[in-house]
Design an enzyme around this catalytic site. Structure first.
Site, PDB file in Angstrom:
ATOM      1  N   ASP A  36      16.417   9.313  -4.132  1.00 34.30           N
ATOM      2  CA  ASP A  36      16.583  10.774  -3.801  1.00 34.30           C
ATOM      3  C   ASP A  36      15.827  11.993  -4.044  1.00 34.30           C
ATOM      4  OD1 ASP A  36      18.666   9.189  -2.496  1.00 34.30           O
ATOM      5  OD2 ASP A  36      20.484  10.288  -3.867  1.00 34.30           O
ATOM      6  N   GLY A  94      19.167   4.613 -12.214  1.00 35.01           N
ATOM      7  CA  GLY A  94      20.190   4.637 -10.829  1.00 35.01           C
ATOM      8  C   GLY A  94      19.456   3.304 -10.038  1.00 35.01           C
ATOM      9  N   PHE A  95      19.648   3.485  -8.727  1.00 36.49           N
ATOM     10  CA  PHE A  95      19.026   2.423  -7.903  1.00 36.49           C
ATOM     11  C   PHE A  95      17.580   2.176  -8.145  1.00 36.49           C
ATOM     12  CE2 PHE A  95      23.410   2.960  -5.842  1.00 36.49           C
ATOM     13  CZ  PHE A  95      23.677   1.800  -5.866  1.00 36.49           C
ATOM     14  N   GLY A  96      16.999   3.490  -7.987  1.00 35.64           N
ATOM     15  CA  GLY A  96      15.435   3.434  -7.910  1.00 35.64           C
ATOM     16  C   GLY A  96      14.670   3.019  -9.291  1.00 35.64           C
ATOM     17  N   GLY A 107      15.545   7.666 -15.311  1.00 35.00           N
ATOM     18  CA  GLY A 107      16.784   7.717 -14.147  1.00 35.00           C
ATOM     19  C   GLY A 107      16.959   5.843 -14.284  1.00 35.00           C
ATOM     20  N   ALA A 112      20.721   4.219  -0.934  1.00 35.24           N
ATOM     21  CA  ALA A 112      20.460   3.047  -1.920  1.00 35.24           C
ATOM     22  C   ALA A 112      19.505   2.224  -1.674  1.00 35.24           C
ATOM     23  CB  ALA A 112      21.863   2.409  -2.382  1.00 35.24           C
ATOM     24  N   GLU A 135      34.895   8.231   4.403  1.00 35.17           N
ATOM     25  CA  GLU A 135      35.619   7.154   3.544  1.00 35.17           C
ATOM     26  C   GLU A 135      36.718   7.884   2.733  1.00 35.17           C
ATOM     27  OE1 GLU A 135      31.986   3.877   3.533  1.00 35.17           O
ATOM     28  OE2 GLU A 135      32.133   5.324   1.960  1.00 35.17           O
ATOM     29  N   VAL A 143      16.226  14.329 -19.972  1.00 34.56           N
ATOM     30  CA  VAL A 143      14.977  14.646 -19.666  1.00 34.56           C
ATOM     31  C   VAL A 143      14.883  16.172 -19.542  1.00 34.56           C
ATOM     32  CG1 VAL A 143      12.706  14.673 -18.456  1.00 34.56           C
ATOM     33  CG2 VAL A 143      13.992  12.560 -19.334  1.00 34.56           C
TER      34      VAL A 143
HETATM   35  C1  LIG Z   1      29.673   9.493  -3.433  1.00 37.24           C
HETATM   36  C2  LIG Z   1      28.342   8.763  -2.831  1.00 37.24           C
HETATM   37  C3  LIG Z   1      28.547   7.636  -1.847  1.00 37.24           C
HETATM   38  C4  LIG Z   1      27.277   7.081  -1.481  1.00 37.24           C
HETATM   39  N1  LIG Z   1      27.409   6.259  -0.633  1.00 37.24           N
HETATM   40  C5  LIG Z   1      26.333   5.466  -0.055  1.00 37.24           C
HETATM   41  C6  LIG Z   1      26.317   4.237   0.799  1.00 37.24           C
HETATM   42  O1  LIG Z   1      27.596   3.869   1.206  1.00 37.24           O
HETATM   43  N2  LIG Z   1      25.275   3.656   0.921  1.00 37.24           N
HETATM   44  C7  LIG Z   1      24.148   3.931   0.434  1.00 37.24           C
HETATM   45  O2  LIG Z   1      23.219   3.063   0.729  1.00 37.24           O
HETATM   46  N3  LIG Z   1      24.068   4.999  -0.145  1.00 37.24           N
HETATM   47  C8  LIG Z   1      25.128   5.631  -0.818  1.00 37.24           C
HETATM   48  N4  LIG Z   1      24.804   7.061  -1.384  1.00 37.24           N
HETATM   49  C9  LIG Z   1      23.406   7.106  -1.585  1.00 37.24           C
HETATM   50  C10 LIG Z   1      22.819   6.465  -3.046  1.00 37.24           C
HETATM   51  O3  LIG Z   1      24.071   6.414  -3.795  1.00 37.24           O
HETATM   52  C11 LIG Z   1      21.767   7.322  -3.419  1.00 37.24           C
HETATM   53  O4  LIG Z   1      20.785   7.056  -2.275  1.00 37.24           O
HETATM   54  C12 LIG Z   1      20.907   6.313  -4.621  1.00 37.24           C
HETATM   55  O5  LIG Z   1      21.865   6.268  -5.617  1.00 37.24           O
HETATM   56  C13 LIG Z   1      19.907   6.977  -4.789  1.00 37.24           C
HETATM   57  O6  LIG Z   1      19.146   6.280  -6.013  1.00 37.24           O
HETATM   58  P1  LIG Z   1      18.341   7.099  -6.987  1.00 37.24           P
HETATM   59  O7  LIG Z   1      17.633   6.121  -8.036  1.00 37.24           O
HETATM   60  O8  LIG Z   1      17.496   8.069  -6.327  1.00 37.24           O
HETATM   61  O9  LIG Z   1      19.265   8.054  -7.865  1.00 37.24           O
HETATM   62  P2  LIG Z   1      20.514   7.507  -8.504  1.00 37.24           P
HETATM   63  O10 LIG Z   1      20.999   6.459  -8.297  1.00 37.24           O
HETATM   64  O11 LIG Z   1      21.425   8.716  -8.340  1.00 37.24           O
HETATM   65  O12 LIG Z   1      20.219   7.450 -10.074  1.00 37.24           O
HETATM   66  C14 LIG Z   1      19.676   8.897 -10.787  1.00 37.24           C
HETATM   67  C15 LIG Z   1      19.695   8.207 -12.428  1.00 37.24           C
HETATM   68  O13 LIG Z   1      18.995   9.334 -12.997  1.00 37.24           O
HETATM   69  C16 LIG Z   1      19.845  10.042 -13.922  1.00 37.24           C
HETATM   70  N5  LIG Z   1      19.177  11.265 -14.435  1.00 37.24           N
HETATM   71  C17 LIG Z   1      19.341  12.428 -13.619  1.00 37.24           C
HETATM   72  N6  LIG Z   1      18.822  13.457 -14.131  1.00 37.24           N
HETATM   73  C18 LIG Z   1      18.140  12.879 -15.396  1.00 37.24           C
HETATM   74  C19 LIG Z   1      17.689  13.616 -16.399  1.00 37.24           C
HETATM   75  N7  LIG Z   1      17.432  14.796 -16.368  1.00 37.24           N
HETATM   76  N8  LIG Z   1      17.446  13.001 -17.634  1.00 37.24           N
HETATM   77  C20 LIG Z   1      17.797  11.575 -17.808  1.00 37.24           C
HETATM   78  N9  LIG Z   1      18.601  10.907 -16.704  1.00 37.24           N
HETATM   79  C21 LIG Z   1      18.643  11.522 -15.750  1.00 37.24           C
HETATM   80  C22 LIG Z   1      21.254   9.813 -13.678  1.00 37.24           C
HETATM   81  O14 LIG Z   1      22.036   9.846 -14.707  1.00 37.24           O
HETATM   82  C23 LIG Z   1      21.197   8.536 -12.819  1.00 37.24           C
HETATM   83  O15 LIG Z   1      21.482   7.420 -13.562  1.00 37.24           O
HETATM   84  C24 LIG Z   1      25.997   7.487  -1.989  1.00 37.24           C
HETATM   85  C25 LIG Z   1      25.695   8.432  -3.068  1.00 37.24           C
HETATM   86  C26 LIG Z   1      27.129   8.867  -3.327  1.00 37.24           C
HETATM   87  C27 LIG Z   1      26.983  10.278  -4.459  1.00 37.24           C
END
Ligand SMILES: Cc1cc2nc3c(=O)[nH]c(=O)nc-3n(C[C@H](O)[C@H](O)[C@H](O)COP(=O)(O)OP(=O)(O)OC[C@H]3O[C@@H](n4cnc5c(N)ncnc54)[C@H](O)[C@@H]3O)c2cc1C
Length: 462
Positions: free
Chosen positions: A331, A37-39, A35, A346, A202, A103
């Site tokens: 998440d 994403g943010f984390g 992943g 995030a 929003e 994955v």
């Molecule tokens: C529409 C929306 C608005 C939001 N607004 C806010 C806000 O205003 N403020 C705030 O703080 N938070 C906000 N959030 C929440 C915030 O975006 C999440 O809490 C944050 O992105 C979580 O980070 P993460 O690293 O856990 O997952 P993510 O950032 O979602 O990253 C997950 C990554 O894993 C990858 N992935 C998933 N499954 C697989 C797999 N099987 N194989 C390979 N890769 C995979 C995905 O492609 C992605 O790149 C919002 C979320 C959404 C959807």
């Protein structure tokens, strides 16, 4: 380059490595991160100086700034403005390999991660010494998956492009329809957003602005400003994570923008023609689901305990019960700090990514971990409604209106990845603030080329 790819192949197939003696053996521990994403991305970047090799696997080639996805869905920003290629962000880091693959499972006994290739090559498996899982969340229809085709969620750029298309097509179709069937035109101009959290608030505010400001002079046979925008929330009030006073101010602002807010109104069904809410039928062409998320299938991969939302219940140091070398963050994880559940936002994912990286760094260097338990630093919550109003609940500071909006702007620009994105987004916001225009009003089919002819229940001219 050749050496790296040889070495990398050897890491993927331990069997092949055993029989190919000339291949270099890795000399540092392998940290595999799922992943970007943010984390996951934060963890990878935090390990840049650690004596480890990092493999970062993501099924998309880009990192998305999800808090601004709704602005892509409502034509304010373009997809590239809120995202950046993962290779571009992390690729310059000497100890990292970025892999585009999905994955499909984790073999904890053999310490292998299995993937499905997305680049037209072959499915591969990767070994690891430490594993960080940061796969985020998916849209949750709470057992009503059959609603998904009629009420798409907002999680990816493809989702945002599809929602933008549906919104803009609704106005086009209504313009073509009025002479024949006014009832159908009214249905086309009814937009329902389900879920009164920050994303729903929003989104509803932005759709109202598109209708009442951006498009107001663009059509000849309809009045875009007459569009009906509903925000539907099952709970007693919107913005449940904000104070009641701020939620009330947000609701007043939505009302001024012409959004009908319906609280205590659980959705009973959704179909092609609209939805049933609290026993009443509402005809609506565009329905958007912003009501809930559930974790990706990490619990299943690991065969471990999850909470009701499917998040893995991790230990205080974010590792998985019985698997000291596997961490689940963001998440996808359920963890408490200060005796309260860490929210799925995030900043929490960023802090957890940094913490997991610090624990691994300490272990491989034989130093003691910075802390034995993850502690979440709550920076507060923000939500914006329209182009100059926001609410901010930051510890003891509660703001509503223009000052909160300025704060919202600064925070979002600051956390957006990449100088280009920051510059472009600032310009777009300034332009829109003074002109009411939205620069990305494009009806495109990039996410679904097969759907070019028939989208959302009506035929479009090519
Ligand atoms: C529409 C929306 C608005 C939001 N607004 C806010 C806000 O205003 N403020 C705030 O703080 N938070 C906000 N959030 C929440 C915030 O975006 C999440 O809490 C944050 O992105 C979580 O980070 P993460 O690293 O856990 O997952 P993510 O950032 O979602 O990253 C997950 C990554 O894993 C990858 N992935 C998933 N499954 C697989 C797999 N099987 N194989 C390979 N890769 C995979 C995905 O492609 C992605 O790149 C919002 C979320 C959404 C959807």
């Amino acid at each position: 380059m050749a050496t790296i790819s040889k070495w990398f192949s050897a890491r993927r197939w331990p069997e092949a490595q055993e029989s190919t003696s000339e291949l270099a053996q890795p000399t540092v521990p392998e940290v595999l991160i799922i992943g970007g994403g943010f984390g996951g991305l934060r963890a990878a970047l935090e390990l840049r100086h650690a004596p480890v090799h990092v493999t970062l696997i993501d099924r998309s080639n880009h990192h998305i700034f999800q808090p601004l996805l709704y602005q892509v869905a409502t034509a304010m920003l373009s997809p590239a403005d809120i995202s950046g290629p993962i290779r571009g962000i992390a690729g310059h880091q000497a100890n990292i390999d970025v892999v585009l693959a999905e994955v499909t499972g984790v073999d904890t006994e053999r310490r292998m991660v299995h993937t499905h290739d997305l680049a037209g090559a072959y499915d591969r498996s990767f070994g690891y010494d430490y594993l960080i899982i940061a796969t985020g969340a998916e849209t949750n229809y709470f057992g009503h998956e059959d609603w998904a085709p009629f009420a798409p969620g907002l999680k990816t750029l493809e989702d945002a492009i599809a929602i933008r298309r549906n919104i803009l097509l609704a106005f086009e179709a209504a313009e073509a329809e009025t002479a024949h069937d006014p009832d159908r035109a009214r249905r086309l101009l009814t937009f329902a957003v389900i879920g009164g959290g920050p994303t729903g608030v929003e989104m509803a505010g932005a759709i109202a602005e598109v209708a009442r400001q951006t498009l107001v002079k663009d059509f000849r046979h309809i009045r875009p400003g007459s569009a009906r925008v509903l925000l539907i929330e099952a709970g007693p009030r919107i913005l449940a994570t904000f104070s009641e006073a701020l939620a009330r101010k947000a609701e007043d602002k939505l009302a001024r923008l012409g959004v009908e807010v319906k609280c205590g109104a659980p959705v009973e069904s959704v179909d092609t023609e609209g939805l049933i809410v609290g026993g009443n039928r509402i005809d609506a062409h565009t329905i958007i689901w912003a009501a809930g998320i559930s974790a990706s299938p990490v619990g299943r991969w690991l065969g471990t305990k999850t909470d009701r939302a499917g998040r893995v219940q991790v230990r205080p140091d974010l590792s998985v019960q019985g698997q000291d070398n596997i961490f689940v963050i963001g998440d996808a994880a359920s963890v408490s700090s200060h005796s309260r559940p860490v929210p799925g936002i995030a900043p929490a994912a960023l802090q957890e990514g940094a913490f997991a990286a610090a624990v691994i760094r300490a272990r491989v260097t034989g130093k003691s971990a910075p802390r034995s338990a993850f502690v979440y630093f709550d920076k507060g919550v923000l939500a914006t409604i329209g182009r100059s109003f926001a609410v901010a609940d930051i510890r003891r500071l509660q703001l509503a209106g223009f000052p909160a909006w300025i704060l919202w702007l600064v925070v979002h620009i600051y956390f957006l990845i990449g100088f280009r994105n920051r510059a472009v987004v600032m310009f777009q916001w300034a332009w829109s603030y003074f002109t009411f225009q939205r620069g990305a009003r494009l009806i495109t089919y990039a996410d679904r080329p097969d759907q070019r002819e028939k989208v959302s229940g009506f035929v479009t001219a090519g």
